[in-house]
Write an enzyme that holds these catalytic residues in place. Sequence first.
Site, PDB file in Angstrom:
ATOM      1  N   ARG A  93     -26.513   8.252 -18.786  1.00  0.00           N
ATOM      2  CA  ARG A  93     -25.476   8.388 -19.630  1.00  0.00           C
ATOM      3  C   ARG A  93     -24.565   9.545 -18.889  1.00  0.00           C
ATOM      4  O   ARG A  93     -23.203   9.425 -18.956  1.00  0.00           O
ATOM      5  CB  ARG A  93     -25.558   8.827 -21.001  1.00  0.00           C
ATOM      6  N   ASN A 331     -31.925  11.391 -25.519  1.00  0.00           N
ATOM      7  CA  ASN A 331     -32.882  10.291 -26.234  1.00  0.00           C
ATOM      8  C   ASN A 331     -32.096   8.980 -25.728  1.00  0.00           C
ATOM      9  O   ASN A 331     -31.685   8.802 -24.622  1.00  0.00           O
ATOM     10  CB  ASN A 331     -32.636  10.161 -27.564  1.00  0.00           C
ATOM     11  N   HIS A 333     -29.513   6.960 -26.320  1.00  0.00           N
ATOM     12  CA  HIS A 333     -28.166   7.018 -25.836  1.00  0.00           C
ATOM     13  C   HIS A 333     -27.908   7.827 -24.271  1.00  0.00           C
ATOM     14  O   HIS A 333     -27.158   7.293 -23.453  1.00  0.00           O
ATOM     15  CB  HIS A 333     -26.977   7.524 -26.484  1.00  0.00           C
ATOM     16  N   CYS A 334     -28.488   8.902 -24.158  1.00  0.00           N
ATOM     17  CA  CYS A 334     -28.483   9.541 -22.835  1.00  0.00           C
ATOM     18  C   CYS A 334     -29.166   8.985 -21.743  1.00  0.00           C
ATOM     19  O   CYS A 334     -28.589   9.553 -20.742  1.00  0.00           O
ATOM     20  CB  CYS A 334     -29.435  10.926 -23.294  1.00  0.00           C
ATOM     21  N   ILE A 335     -30.122   7.903 -21.936  1.00  0.00           N
ATOM     22  CA  ILE A 335     -30.872   7.249 -20.856  1.00  0.00           C
ATOM     23  C   ILE A 335     -30.234   6.076 -20.410  1.00  0.00           C
ATOM     24  O   ILE A 335     -30.702   5.423 -19.511  1.00  0.00           O
ATOM     25  CB  ILE A 335     -32.327   7.287 -20.774  1.00  0.00           C
TER      26      ILE A 335
END
Length: 347
Positions: A93, A331, A333-335
């Site tokens: 992200r 989490n 969304h971050c990956i």
Amino acid sequence: MKPGEKANAAGFRMIAEWRPHAACWIAWPKSEPTFGDTLGEARRECADVVRAIARFEPVCLLHDPDSHDGIEVLREVDGVELIACPLDDSWLRDSGPTFVSRPDGAIAGIDWTFDGWGGLYPHERDDNVARFIIERAGAARFRSEMVFEGGALSVDDCGTVLITQQCFEHRTRNGGPDRAEFEAELAQQLGARKVIWLKRSLEGDSTNGHVDVVAAFSAPGEVVVQTSDDPSDPDYGNLLENKAILESETDADGRPLRVCTVTSPPVRRKPDGARRMMSYINFYIANGGVVVPQYGFDDADAAALARLRGAFPDREVVGVLTPRIADAGGNIHCITQQQPLPETPDA
């Protein structure tokens, strides 16, 4: 595309994450400094996230050629393409591009300057990931000299952007754009018409203020925000303030925002006293689905899924256990990073 041209001047804008996707880009966990002895568990959780998203849309899974143990379990999963790419870490992200689109169907990617969240982590290879993805997607590329990451913003479909003051101040502590210049770059690259400023994200956030752990647009004029029901939670007051700011705001078209609250997971700490970075807002909106972090708290996890099913009534909301990814500081969304489908005139 003219040299030095900004994306919005060429007719591009960032559309909402709930618009249809061509693919979801994910990076296979690699960094032992990030995950330590939980790297194997983080990879198993990542595989579960990939499988969940692949039910709804194609997944392009980047993996470092020298560090991809465990990825073979995904080689035969329908809709998953494995792509070798040099990586430092797995937070796509932030290291990946922010995609923008144009009504004539053209797609482009904004290649922000990535500095490892203020130099906290190695980032030489990750600063090249956005270009790699943009070229692989066959999209136009717009380079921004501004240090920025995709997790720092949430957008609706009319040019409204959520961001935190904390993130902006951290990125500019040693110089950089002032607030007006910062907002101008978001306007010129993403088509932002209005920026809503929250104060900060969560205690111990290693990104220093990314909004995607506390608030996200869920539909036109609607936003979900994390709150706490525990007055002893160090973020209790901060999260209430974020909620109050959103309840007093309008979107870029002047509509008052409808705010849906999702209660935080219980506060838990690591042996060193650092807070475990747990958020239900760090979900991924897929084609027809929403994939939500879960932590093993039966009541809290179930309550979060129920609230998000109310916020996304036309999508299947599914939970995936991701506690080890959370312990590393991010989490789902971050990956992940969505690549939008080309727009059509009646989209």
